[in-house]
Motif scaffolding. Structure first.
Motif, PDB file in Angstrom:
ATOM      1  N   ILE A  84      -3.709  12.671  -4.872  1.00 37.44           N
ATOM      2  CA  ILE A  84      -4.321  11.347  -4.345  1.00 37.44           C
ATOM      3  C   ILE A  84      -5.800  11.554  -4.525  1.00 37.44           C
ATOM      4  O   ILE A  84      -6.238  12.493  -3.826  1.00 37.44           O
ATOM      5  CB  ILE A  84      -3.880  10.784  -3.151  1.00 37.44           C
ATOM      6  CG1 ILE A  84      -2.392  10.806  -3.087  1.00 37.44           C
ATOM      7  CG2 ILE A  84      -4.519   9.575  -2.412  1.00 37.44           C
ATOM      8  CD1 ILE A  84      -1.694  10.431  -1.568  1.00 37.44           C
ATOM      9  N   ALA A 106     -12.615   0.447  -3.359  1.00 40.60           N
ATOM     10  CA  ALA A 106     -12.420   1.554  -3.737  1.00 40.60           C
ATOM     11  C   ALA A 106     -13.004   2.132  -4.801  1.00 40.60           C
ATOM     12  O   ALA A 106     -13.767   3.183  -5.024  1.00 40.60           O
ATOM     13  CB  ALA A 106     -10.856   1.909  -4.222  1.00 40.60           C
ATOM     14  N   ILE A 117       1.966   1.656  -3.412  1.00 43.31           N
ATOM     15  CA  ILE A 117       0.914   2.151  -4.378  1.00 43.31           C
ATOM     16  C   ILE A 117       0.877   3.805  -4.214  1.00 43.31           C
ATOM     17  O   ILE A 117       0.670   4.426  -5.057  1.00 43.31           O
ATOM     18  CB  ILE A 117      -0.349   1.441  -3.930  1.00 43.31           C
ATOM     19  CG1 ILE A 117      -0.336   0.162  -4.612  1.00 43.31           C
ATOM     20  CG2 ILE A 117      -1.617   2.229  -4.498  1.00 43.31           C
ATOM     21  CD1 ILE A 117      -1.376  -0.936  -4.186  1.00 43.31           C
ATOM     22  N   PHE A 118       0.646   4.180  -2.804  1.00 43.42           N
ATOM     23  CA  PHE A 118       0.752   5.436  -2.618  1.00 43.42           C
ATOM     24  C   PHE A 118       1.758   6.700  -3.062  1.00 43.42           C
ATOM     25  O   PHE A 118       1.654   7.328  -3.766  1.00 43.42           O
ATOM     26  CB  PHE A 118       0.449   5.893  -1.014  1.00 43.42           C
ATOM     27  CG  PHE A 118      -1.110   5.478  -0.461  1.00 43.42           C
ATOM     28  CD1 PHE A 118      -2.113   6.410  -1.220  1.00 43.42           C
ATOM     29  CD2 PHE A 118      -1.333   4.599   0.158  1.00 43.42           C
ATOM     30  CE1 PHE A 118      -3.268   6.058  -0.951  1.00 43.42           C
ATOM     31  CE2 PHE A 118      -2.554   4.452   0.599  1.00 43.42           C
ATOM     32  CZ  PHE A 118      -3.617   5.091  -0.199  1.00 43.42           C
ATOM     33  N   THR A 129      -8.856  -2.637  -4.245  1.00 43.56           N
ATOM     34  CA  THR A 129      -9.330  -1.915  -5.584  1.00 43.56           C
ATOM     35  C   THR A 129     -10.853  -1.859  -5.809  1.00 43.56           C
ATOM     36  O   THR A 129     -11.587  -1.023  -6.137  1.00 43.56           O
ATOM     37  CB  THR A 129      -8.720  -2.758  -6.775  1.00 43.56           C
ATOM     38  OG1 THR A 129      -7.322  -2.519  -6.736  1.00 43.56           O
ATOM     39  CG2 THR A 129      -9.169  -1.830  -8.058  1.00 43.56           C
ATOM     40  N   GLN A 133       1.028  -1.243  -0.046  1.00 43.33           N
ATOM     41  CA  GLN A 133      -0.030  -0.051   0.056  1.00 43.33           C
ATOM     42  C   GLN A 133       0.866   1.355  -0.043  1.00 43.33           C
ATOM     43  O   GLN A 133       0.620   2.259  -0.620  1.00 43.33           O
ATOM     44  CB  GLN A 133      -0.940   0.018   1.257  1.00 43.33           C
ATOM     45  CG  GLN A 133      -2.101  -1.117   1.215  1.00 43.33           C
ATOM     46  CD  GLN A 133      -2.949  -1.046   0.093  1.00 43.33           C
ATOM     47  OE1 GLN A 133      -3.376  -0.011  -0.483  1.00 43.33           O
ATOM     48  NE2 GLN A 133      -3.046  -2.172  -0.474  1.00 43.33           N
ATOM     49  N   ILE A 148       1.538   6.638  -6.821  1.00 35.96           N
ATOM     50  CA  ILE A 148       0.247   7.774  -7.179  1.00 35.96           C
ATOM     51  C   ILE A 148       0.765   9.137  -7.146  1.00 35.96           C
ATOM     52  O   ILE A 148       0.565   9.993  -8.053  1.00 35.96           O
ATOM     53  CB  ILE A 148      -0.889   7.614  -6.260  1.00 35.96           C
ATOM     54  CG1 ILE A 148      -1.643   6.245  -6.246  1.00 35.96           C
ATOM     55  CG2 ILE A 148      -1.758   8.650  -6.087  1.00 35.96           C
ATOM     56  CD1 ILE A 148      -2.579   5.922  -5.317  1.00 35.96           C
ATOM     57  N   TYR A 206      -6.039   5.907  -6.977  1.00 38.56           N
ATOM     58  CA  TYR A 206      -5.892   4.757  -6.228  1.00 38.56           C
ATOM     59  C   TYR A 206      -6.431   3.414  -6.754  1.00 38.56           C
ATOM     60  O   TYR A 206      -5.564   2.431  -6.767  1.00 38.56           O
ATOM     61  CB  TYR A 206      -6.433   4.883  -4.709  1.00 38.56           C
ATOM     62  CG  TYR A 206      -6.344   3.624  -4.022  1.00 38.56           C
ATOM     63  CD1 TYR A 206      -4.966   3.478  -3.446  1.00 38.56           C
ATOM     64  CD2 TYR A 206      -7.246   2.662  -3.695  1.00 38.56           C
ATOM     65  CE1 TYR A 206      -4.782   2.004  -2.552  1.00 38.56           C
ATOM     66  CE2 TYR A 206      -7.043   1.546  -3.092  1.00 38.56           C
ATOM     67  CZ  TYR A 206      -5.929   1.264  -2.667  1.00 38.56           C
ATOM     68  OH  TYR A 206      -5.689   0.260  -1.774  1.00 38.56           O
ATOM     69  N   SER A 215      -3.692   0.516  -7.932  1.00 35.88           N
ATOM     70  CA  SER A 215      -3.738  -0.654  -7.247  1.00 35.88           C
ATOM     71  C   SER A 215      -4.031  -1.791  -7.937  1.00 35.88           C
ATOM     72  O   SER A 215      -3.912  -2.906  -7.817  1.00 35.88           O
ATOM     73  CB  SER A 215      -4.663  -0.534  -5.972  1.00 35.88           C
ATOM     74  OG  SER A 215      -5.846  -0.282  -6.446  1.00 35.88           O
TER      75      SER A 215
END
Length: 114
Positions: free
Chosen positions: A26, A108, A15-16, A105, A12, A19, A31, A35
């Motif tokens: 963000i 989200a 991933i951030f 995912t 995670q 991004i 995201y 992801s």
């Protein structure tokens, strides 16, 4: 269990960071995009590992080795390891990590379209 949580949290964080590097902001859509790519790649890697370690390609590899080698090298070819013998680890943790990222995912996307 602790290792799985550490792997998930580090994924995670990656991933951030991706991004922020790619999109510079963000939000839920970015995201979900990043992801999905990361989770899909990890899941694909886990599935390939599962198929190869299960011995699916062993017959093909051994027969193609026998067909394409010269007769004086056949003893060396028979002593070579098969692809299923190369993988000594279980693909289940890789699959679990990839599927958990894909589950995030989906969550989200549920909030994005909801």
């Amino acid at each position: 269990m602790k290792k799985k949580i550490i792997y998930f949290l580090s994924a995670q964080i990656i991933i951030f960071l991706l991004i922020l590097l790619i999109y510079k902001h963000i939000d839920l859509e970015t995201y979900a995009n990043i992801s999905f790519y990361i989770g899909g790649g990890i899941t694909f890697l886990g599935l390939v590992t599962y198929v190869v370690s299960g011995g699916f390609f062993d017959l093909y590899v051994s027969s193609s080795r026998k067909f394409f080698t010269r007769k004086h090298l056949r003893d060396e070819i028979e002593n070579m390891r098969l692809p299923s013998e190369v993988f000594s680890f279980s693909p289940k943790p890789i699959l679990a990590l990839g599927l958990s990222i894909l589950a995030c995912t989906c969550i989200a996307l549920f909030f994005y379209y909801g």
